[in-house]
Design a protein around this motif. Structure first.
Motif, PDB file in Angstrom:
ATOM      1  N   VAL A 140       1.010  -1.197  -0.127  1.00  0.00           N
ATOM      2  CA  VAL A 140       0.088  -0.022  -0.033  1.00  0.00           C
ATOM      3  C   VAL A 140       0.905   1.116   0.368  1.00  0.00           C
ATOM      4  CG1 VAL A 140      -1.698   1.242   1.285  1.00  0.00           C
ATOM      5  CG2 VAL A 140      -1.898  -1.220   1.205  1.00  0.00           C
ATOM      6  N   LYS A 141       0.900   2.107  -1.109  1.00  0.00           N
ATOM      7  CA  LYS A 141       1.758   3.074  -1.277  1.00  0.00           C
ATOM      8  C   LYS A 141       1.396   4.498  -0.424  1.00  0.00           C
ATOM      9  CE  LYS A 141       2.866   0.682  -4.977  1.00  0.00           C
ATOM     10  NZ  LYS A 141       4.355  -0.131  -4.825  1.00  0.00           N
ATOM     11  N   TYR A 142       2.723   4.904  -0.163  1.00  0.00           N
ATOM     12  CA  TYR A 142       2.662   6.351   0.481  1.00  0.00           C
ATOM     13  C   TYR A 142       2.724   7.260  -0.721  1.00  0.00           C
ATOM     14  CZ  TYR A 142       6.153  10.054   1.671  1.00  0.00           C
ATOM     15  OH  TYR A 142       6.749  11.375   1.749  1.00  0.00           O
ATOM     16  N   TRP A 143       1.700   8.009  -0.967  1.00  0.00           N
ATOM     17  CA  TRP A 143       1.779   9.030  -1.986  1.00  0.00           C
ATOM     18  C   TRP A 143       0.632  10.576  -1.721  1.00  0.00           C
ATOM     19  CZ3 TRP A 143       5.243   9.199  -5.648  1.00  0.00           C
ATOM     20  CH2 TRP A 143       5.368  10.078  -6.661  1.00  0.00           C
ATOM     21  N   GLY A 144       1.430  11.301  -1.598  1.00  0.00           N
ATOM     22  CA  GLY A 144       0.695  12.464  -0.784  1.00  0.00           C
ATOM     23  C   GLY A 144       1.260  12.818   0.685  1.00  0.00           C
TER      24      GLY A 144
ATOM     25  N   LEU B 263      12.598  12.025   7.908  1.00  0.00           N
ATOM     26  CA  LEU B 263      12.991  13.218   7.530  1.00  0.00           C
ATOM     27  C   LEU B 263      13.868  13.388   6.171  1.00  0.00           C
ATOM     28  CD1 LEU B 263      13.813  14.650  11.039  1.00  0.00           C
ATOM     29  CD2 LEU B 263      11.662  14.999   9.887  1.00  0.00           C
ATOM     30  N   GLY B 264      14.473  12.285   6.021  1.00  0.00           N
ATOM     31  CA  GLY B 264      15.353  12.454   4.704  1.00  0.00           C
ATOM     32  C   GLY B 264      14.566  12.165   3.447  1.00  0.00           C
ATOM     33  N   SER B 265      13.798  10.973   3.554  1.00  0.00           N
ATOM     34  CA  SER B 265      13.003  10.506   2.553  1.00  0.00           C
ATOM     35  C   SER B 265      11.843   9.630   3.380  1.00  0.00           C
ATOM     36  CB  SER B 265      13.670   9.543   1.496  1.00  0.00           C
ATOM     37  OG  SER B 265      12.797   9.124   0.612  1.00  0.00           O
ATOM     38  N   GLY B 266      10.531   9.973   2.910  1.00  0.00           N
ATOM     39  CA  GLY B 266       9.496   9.126   3.646  1.00  0.00           C
ATOM     40  C   GLY B 266       9.670   7.697   3.506  1.00  0.00           C
ATOM     41  N   SER B 267       9.777   7.096   2.383  1.00  0.00           N
ATOM     42  CA  SER B 267       9.902   5.566   2.311  1.00  0.00           C
ATOM     43  C   SER B 267      10.969   5.077   3.061  1.00  0.00           C
ATOM     44  CB  SER B 267       9.944   5.374   1.081  1.00  0.00           C
ATOM     45  OG  SER B 267      11.024   6.065   0.151  1.00  0.00           O
ATOM     46  N   ALA B 268      12.260   5.863   3.333  1.00  0.00           N
ATOM     47  CA  ALA B 268      13.186   5.290   4.026  1.00  0.00           C
ATOM     48  C   ALA B 268      12.936   4.877   5.362  1.00  0.00           C
ATOM     49  CB  ALA B 268      14.305   6.366   4.031  1.00  0.00           C
TER      50      ALA B 268
ATOM     51  N   SER C 138      10.197  13.766 -10.284  1.00  0.00           N
ATOM     52  CA  SER C 138      10.733  13.150  -9.202  1.00  0.00           C
ATOM     53  C   SER C 138       9.436  12.731  -8.206  1.00  0.00           C
ATOM     54  CB  SER C 138      11.442  14.315  -8.295  1.00  0.00           C
ATOM     55  OG  SER C 138      10.615  15.306  -7.973  1.00  0.00           O
ATOM     56  N   SER C 139       9.805  11.928  -7.361  1.00  0.00           N
ATOM     57  CA  SER C 139       8.747  11.648  -6.224  1.00  0.00           C
ATOM     58  C   SER C 139       8.235  12.711  -5.436  1.00  0.00           C
ATOM     59  CB  SER C 139       9.339  10.376  -5.367  1.00  0.00           C
ATOM     60  OG  SER C 139       9.255   9.340  -6.132  1.00  0.00           O
ATOM     61  N   ARG C 140       9.481  13.491  -5.318  1.00  0.00           N
ATOM     62  CA  ARG C 140       8.938  14.813  -4.310  1.00  0.00           C
ATOM     63  C   ARG C 140       7.983  15.584  -5.136  1.00  0.00           C
ATOM     64  NH1 ARG C 140      12.784  17.801  -0.564  1.00  0.00           N
ATOM     65  NH2 ARG C 140      13.594  15.481  -0.525  1.00  0.00           N
TER      66      ARG C 140
ATOM     67  N   THR D  37      -3.177   2.189  -9.017  1.00  0.00           N
ATOM     68  CA  THR D  37      -3.852   3.500  -8.341  1.00  0.00           C
ATOM     69  C   THR D  37      -2.552   4.466  -8.353  1.00  0.00           C
ATOM     70  OG1 THR D  37      -5.319   2.010  -7.109  1.00  0.00           O
ATOM     71  CG2 THR D  37      -4.692   4.354  -6.593  1.00  0.00           C
ATOM     72  N   LEU D  38      -1.368   4.035  -8.049  1.00  0.00           N
ATOM     73  CA  LEU D  38      -0.269   5.103  -7.912  1.00  0.00           C
ATOM     74  C   LEU D  38      -0.201   5.564  -9.241  1.00  0.00           C
ATOM     75  CD1 LEU D  38       2.651   6.212  -6.455  1.00  0.00           C
ATOM     76  CD2 LEU D  38       3.607   4.018  -7.513  1.00  0.00           C
ATOM     77  N   HIS D  39       0.001   4.928 -10.533  1.00  0.00           N
ATOM     78  CA  HIS D  39       0.034   5.419 -11.767  1.00  0.00           C
ATOM     79  C   HIS D  39      -1.069   6.213 -12.112  1.00  0.00           C
ATOM     80  CE1 HIS D  39       4.553   4.377 -12.275  1.00  0.00           C
ATOM     81  NE2 HIS D  39       4.051   3.287 -11.275  1.00  0.00           N
TER      82      HIS D  39
HETATM   83  C1  DP6 Z   1       5.897   5.511  -5.073  1.00  0.00           C
HETATM   84  O1  DP6 Z   1       9.700   8.342  -0.051  1.00  0.00           O
HETATM   85  O2  DP6 Z   1      10.571   8.884  -2.458  1.00  0.00           O
HETATM   86  O3  DP6 Z   1       7.902   4.724  -3.742  1.00  0.00           O
HETATM   87  O4  DP6 Z   1       9.623  11.322   1.036  1.00  0.00           O
HETATM   88  O5  DP6 Z   1       9.553  12.696  -0.856  1.00  0.00           O
HETATM   89  O6  DP6 Z   1      11.531  11.292  -0.285  1.00  0.00           O
HETATM   90  P1  DP6 Z   1      10.004  11.341  -0.319  1.00  0.00           P
HETATM   91  O7  DP6 Z   1       9.229  10.529  -1.266  1.00  0.00           O
HETATM   92  P2  DP6 Z   1       9.473   9.074  -1.416  1.00  0.00           P
HETATM   93  O8  DP6 Z   1       8.130   8.386  -2.176  1.00  0.00           O
HETATM   94  C2  DP6 Z   1       8.059   7.175  -2.306  1.00  0.00           C
HETATM   95  C3  DP6 Z   1       6.686   6.653  -3.099  1.00  0.00           C
HETATM   96  C4  DP6 Z   1       6.496   5.585  -3.488  1.00  0.00           C
HETATM   97  C5  DP6 Z   1       5.542   4.531  -2.554  1.00  0.00           C
HETATM   98  C6  DP6 Z   1       6.240   4.228  -1.307  1.00  0.00           C
HETATM   99  O9  DP6 Z   1       7.453   3.907  -1.132  1.00  0.00           O
HETATM  100  O10 DP6 Z   1       5.449   3.998  -0.187  1.00  0.00           O
END
Ligand code: DP6
Length: 371
Positions: free
Chosen positions: A36-40, A171-176, A230-232, A280-282
């Motif tokens: 389940v994706k993080y998008w937003g 804080l560096g990247s959400g998915s990290a 970019s994802s950002r 859905t992500l795309h």
């Molecule tokens: C589609 O974590 O790369 O991979 O927080 O801006 O660094 P920032 O974005 P990032 O977004 C990843 C989005 C994704 C879905 C996911 O990993 O959940």
């Protein structure tokens, strides 16, 4: 832990209080693939919906920090950094790392008193089109937290340590933030799991059925070039997307269904939700303004071929996508022989230079010898 108010700010962490003033920390941290994706996102790297991922094994970043009392000159904002990526001094990533460290000064004030030599490398080719921010930011976050532990000691548990690393990685990247835990991790406040938080991910390894904990993820490299958006920027475009509110509700509903499937090992439901999330992500990218598309014709050809193979062979093999055209093919270990044969004969021709990365669900980051 007072989840939602946690900031870790600690002005007392000065070198004058430290047990030692120089040293070295080294970590290896993997990437992860969201189901389940993080998008937003909003605020300071806070997700609009909870996400869940499988931690990978092979696609990883090694990060090494050598630190000593400040001798060099700092930037105006306080960090004295020498950053080397894959053997290249002052790599373009240096700026992002510099800004990240500057933003962390309230949490790690001792960084302003040190000379930092950070070197980093990925196990996968930099040009492969595989997003590296999850592995690189988690490796860096773990190394920074380990520095703090080395200098000032750590009163918490090992789990507390990983939660802090997850907080810093976010804080560096959400998915990290999901990469610091073995097997699977969930990030984002979700009522079903009282420990969950928007501020960091939590481990899910113990709840996941063994069939999922030993899954393969073969990453088919359809296009190895840089992404056009970019994802950002993609996250940002969600703020004006008319489907965004419905999407965030949908992500919660899907998480509920997927979570049950992951606990019981219900492969069909796992696959159904995973594939729906990828599309859905795309679809969200295509319905942003301006709209954009990262899928390539060969991405679609692979999705179709996998669907047909699954139907004809009755083998549980499913696809998911990151924010790019490369396809992650997920399958349980028992199906490895027929699926790999299928990938080699039918899917490899759709990949650039017939390249793929054979990955699997992994055991999480490793602290390396500090010698
Ligand atoms: C589609 O974590 O790369 O991979 O927080 O801006 O660094 P920032 O974005 P990032 O977004 C990843 C989005 C994704 C879905 C996911 O990993 O959940």
């Amino acid at each position: 832990m007072a989840a939602q108010s946690l900031t870790y700010t600690n002005p007392a962490l000065r070198l004058s209080e430290a047990r030692q003033t120089s040293g070295r920390v080294r970590w290896r941290s993997p990437s992860n693939i969201a189901l389940v994706k993080y998008w937003g996102k909003h605020g300071r790297q806070l997700p609009r919906n909870p996400s869940i991922s499988l931690t990978l094994e092979q696609a990883a970043t090694f990060t090494d920090i050598v630190f000593s009392p400040r001798n060099g000159s700092a930037t105006a904002t306080g960090i004295c950094l020498n950053f080397r990526f894959e053997g290249i001094d002052h790599h373009p990533f240096e700026d992002r790392v510099q800004r990240f460290l500057e933003a962390l000064l309230p949490v790690f004030p001792f960084l302003a008193e040190l000379d930092l030599h950070i070197s980093s490398r990925n196990t996968f080719p930099h040009s492969s089109g595989i997003a590296s921010s999850a592995s690189s930011m988690s490796a860096l976050a773990l190394a920074l937290c380990d520095m703090e532990r080395l200098l000032f000691g750590w009163a918490g548990t090992e789990k507390d340590f990983l939660i802090k690393a997850s907080y810093i990685a976010r804080l560096g990247s959400g998915s990290a933030c999901r990469s610091v835990f073995p097997t699977a991790a969930l990030w984002g406040r979700w009522n079903e799991l009282p420990d969950s938080s928007d501020l960091y991910a939590i481990p899910c390894e113990e709840q996941i059925h063994p069939d999922l904990a030993y899954m393969h993820d073969t990453i088919l490299l359809v296009d190895q070039g840089p992404k056009s958006v970019s994802s950002r920027a993609g996250h940002h475009l969600m703020e004006g997307n008319p489907f965004a509110p419905a999407r965030y509700d949908q992500a919660r509903e899907r998480l509920e269904t997927l979570w049950k499937a992951m606990k019981t090992g219900d492969m069909d439901t796992f696959g159904q939700i995973t594939e729906a999330e990828a599309l859905t992500l795309h679809a969200l990218m295509m319905t942003s303004m301006p709209p954009y598309m990262l899928l390539k014709p060969n991405t679609l050809a692979i999705l179709e071929a996998v669907k047909n193979f699954r139907a004809s062979e009755k083998i549980p093999v499913y696809c998911t996508l990151d924010a790019g055209p490369n396809v992650h093919v997920l399958f349980p270990d028992v199906c490895k022989t027929p699926v790999m044969a299928f990938i080699e004969s039918e899917l490899a021709p759709y990949c650039q230079q017939k390249r793929w990365i054979a990955d699997s669900v992994g055991k999480g980051p490793t602290r390396l010898d500090h010698a």
